[in-house]
Write an enzyme that holds these catalytic residues in place. Sequence first.
Site, PDB file in Angstrom:
ATOM      1  N   ASP A 224     -16.586  18.497  39.829  1.00 36.26           N
ATOM      2  CA  ASP A 224     -17.976  18.934  39.928  1.00 36.26           C
ATOM      3  C   ASP A 224     -18.306  19.594  38.596  1.00 36.26           C
ATOM      4  OD1 ASP A 224     -17.884  18.114  42.535  1.00 36.26           O
ATOM      5  OD2 ASP A 224     -18.007  20.110  43.429  1.00 36.26           O
ATOM      6  N   ASP A 379     -23.822  14.613  51.845  1.00 37.54           N
ATOM      7  CA  ASP A 379     -23.479  16.041  51.933  1.00 37.54           C
ATOM      8  C   ASP A 379     -23.905  16.572  53.302  1.00 37.54           C
ATOM      9  OD1 ASP A 379     -22.629  16.203  49.171  1.00 37.54           O
ATOM     10  OD2 ASP A 379     -24.740  16.138  48.621  1.00 37.54           O
TER      11      ASP A 379
HETATM   12  O1  1PR Z   1     -28.062  14.674  44.904  1.00 37.29           O
HETATM   13  O2  1PR Z   1     -27.817  12.549  43.678  1.00 37.29           O
HETATM   14  O3  1PR Z   1     -28.325  14.636  42.443  1.00 37.29           O
HETATM   15  O4  1PR Z   1     -26.105  14.248  43.478  1.00 37.29           O
HETATM   16  C1  1PR Z   1     -25.574  15.531  43.376  1.00 37.29           C
HETATM   17  C2  1PR Z   1     -24.114  15.422  43.698  1.00 37.29           C
HETATM   18  O5  1PR Z   1     -23.528  16.683  43.438  1.00 37.29           O
HETATM   19  C3  1PR Z   1     -23.853  15.070  45.147  1.00 37.29           C
HETATM   20  O6  1PR Z   1     -22.858  14.071  45.185  1.00 37.29           O
HETATM   21  C4  1PR Z   1     -23.310  16.347  45.764  1.00 37.29           C
HETATM   22  O7  1PR Z   1     -22.227  16.067  46.645  1.00 37.29           O
HETATM   23  C5  1PR Z   1     -22.796  17.112  44.564  1.00 37.29           C
HETATM   24  N1  1PR Z   1     -23.018  18.552  44.673  1.00 37.29           N
HETATM   25  C6  1PR Z   1     -24.200  19.170  44.589  1.00 37.29           C
HETATM   26  N2  1PR Z   1     -24.012  20.503  44.682  1.00 37.29           N
HETATM   27  C7  1PR Z   1     -22.712  20.711  44.838  1.00 37.29           C
HETATM   28  C8  1PR Z   1     -22.054  22.015  44.972  1.00 37.29           C
HETATM   29  O8  1PR Z   1     -20.839  22.098  45.199  1.00 37.29           O
HETATM   30  N3  1PR Z   1     -22.823  23.074  44.865  1.00 37.29           N
HETATM   31  N4  1PR Z   1     -20.772  19.278  44.917  1.00 37.29           N
HETATM   32  C9  1PR Z   1     -22.070  19.488  44.822  1.00 37.29           C
HETATM   33  C10 1PR Z   1     -20.244  18.740  45.979  1.00 37.29           C
HETATM   34  C11 1PR Z   1     -18.459  18.015  46.893  1.00 37.29           C
HETATM   35  C12 1PR Z   1     -17.245  17.304  46.711  1.00 37.29           C
HETATM   36  C13 1PR Z   1     -16.077  18.192  46.433  1.00 37.29           C
HETATM   37  C14 1PR Z   1     -15.298  17.992  47.678  1.00 37.29           C
HETATM   38  C15 1PR Z   1     -13.860  18.327  47.577  1.00 37.29           C
HETATM   39  N5  1PR Z   1     -18.934  18.614  45.742  1.00 37.29           N
HETATM   40  O9  1PR Z   1     -17.345  16.207  45.917  1.00 37.29           O
HETATM   41  O10 1PR Z   1     -15.522  17.808  45.265  1.00 37.29           O
HETATM   42  O11 1PR Z   1     -15.911  18.732  48.727  1.00 37.29           O
HETATM   43  O12 1PR Z   1     -13.683  19.681  47.392  1.00 37.29           O
HETATM   44  P1  1PR Z   1     -12.374  20.406  47.893  1.00 37.29           P
HETATM   45  O13 1PR Z   1     -11.250  19.431  47.783  1.00 37.29           O
HETATM   46  O14 1PR Z   1     -12.192  21.553  46.946  1.00 37.29           O
HETATM   47  O15 1PR Z   1     -12.631  20.837  49.296  1.00 37.29           O
HETATM   48  P2  1PR Z   1     -27.668  14.039  43.626  1.00 37.29           P
END
Ligand code: 1PR
Length: 525
Positions: A224, A379
Amino acid sequence: MITLLDYGAGNVRSVINAIESLGETVKIVTSPQDIIEANKLVFPGVGAFGSMISKLKEKGFFEPLLSYLNSNKPFLGICLGLQALFEESEEAPGVKGLGFIKGKVKRFPHEFCVPHIGWNGIKIKQKSSIFYGLNGDEKFYFVHSYHVDPKDDSVVLTKTDYGYEFVSSIQKGNVIATQFHPEKSGQAGLKVFKNFINSSKENFIPEIQLRTTKLAKRIIACLDVRSNDQGDLVVTKGDQYDVREEGRVRNLGKPVELARRYYEEGADEITFLNITGFRDFPLKDMPMLEVLKETSKNVFVPLTIGGGIRDYTDKDGKFYSALDVASEYFRSGADKISIGSDAVLIVEDYLKTKKKSGKSSIEEISRVYGAQAVVISIDPRRVYVKSPDETNHPVIETGIVGPKGEKYCWYQCTIKGGREGRDIDAITLAKICEELGAGEILLNCIDRDGTNSGFDIELIKAVKKAVTIPVIASSGAGCEEHFYEVFKETNADAALAAGIFHRKEVSIKAVKNYLKEKGIEIRAT
Ligand code: 1PR
């Protein structure tokens, strides 16, 4: 020098990077004459059969390519560059291929999980110079919905099992073509390129000859990425999507360095999510493009990028389509793009109008780059209900009861990084996105993200049951056992993790060793 036939349909950067990493130079074909004068030609096909053939014709490359093949000079075709050699394809009825090899290109049956995405083995059917230095049990990266079916068995170089046995590469004289992508197949793929460059090597048969092959479960490292408060692009990680600790954005490292580390440790894919992409415009966010360009120079496994892929009008009124944004990412080294927030809005529209607009980002990108290049990142968050009648959304009966003892829940989709819940559930979203042309689902779970408490098995089972495209389980991995659990309990095709890898709590190697011990098919590293 290697001549590379690029007809302008996609990401050839990884092929160039792979060849250059071996110290060889690449000349890109700009005129039909370049094909005639080539001494070693690589043809990495991208996109769809019909548009590839019409592009080759439009540019005047079709006839010179056929003469090149007939001259028996060294040729390496990749993916669609293999399929192009055949007479016709079910992907584009009525369109004639090069016909250098008799036979046709067929689609995998609809009941299979298609595209066939991931790392699979090869069963070697004859000697070849491209096998030099291979053991024979290596896995290569495949991503395709169609496969070749030659009339004459003598051209078959390898076969691979996916539901049934299909031809995964051919050899006719000095013409070699593979369905798999050597440029995305790590060290094994680089050996294939090296052998092609070094064509003086003798024909070789590896020591191990597989009798069956199996598609591996993929382990994906997710980064991320966002700017921190100092404006530096960093890899961050949230707890249930909250990436701030004591008010500051967590900084877990530099994107390019971490991606390289995970590649070396055996990640089967790397995913970058630009998590503030929904509010910034990615084409103005040049650092992200740089990250991709730099990473793809020495990371030879598939790269996915997500964040902010949508239509956009800038403050001067200039319009950029989601396809423009995706194209820029592909040109910079991405193999797949992932769409999050925009997918939710597209599906909401679809549910209102009950018809495909043909113009959504999912449809447009999938039409040009193929379904396999479009990942939908969902999400979702659990919403508990006392009884199924309390909601119009499909519910599941859950083993993890809600705070008030609720026995049912549905999974609410969110946009803008979990900030906004919408009136649509993850199962419906996944199904409609598949219909619109998506090739894969990246299934996150806000409740589990960063908790180390394991994947949400109920969610993954429900979504996997609803679609035929591959599903990547994401969020919550805390130890090796969680990966085993997700593959044992569900049909997930891949598992993705972030926190445990960034914090070095568990290595990718440890995960793979554990899975192997438990009998789960993985790509050895
Ligand atoms: O909505 O098309 O602009 O895409 C934004 C992207 O960014 C989406 O894929 C969304 O999942 C991601 N995103 C947005 N905000 C966050 C955040 O964390 N604040 N990250 C975010 C989401 C989720 C996973 C993470 C897993 C594994 N990250 O990909 O890597 O949950 O984590 P873990 O193993 O530590 O539990 P758009």
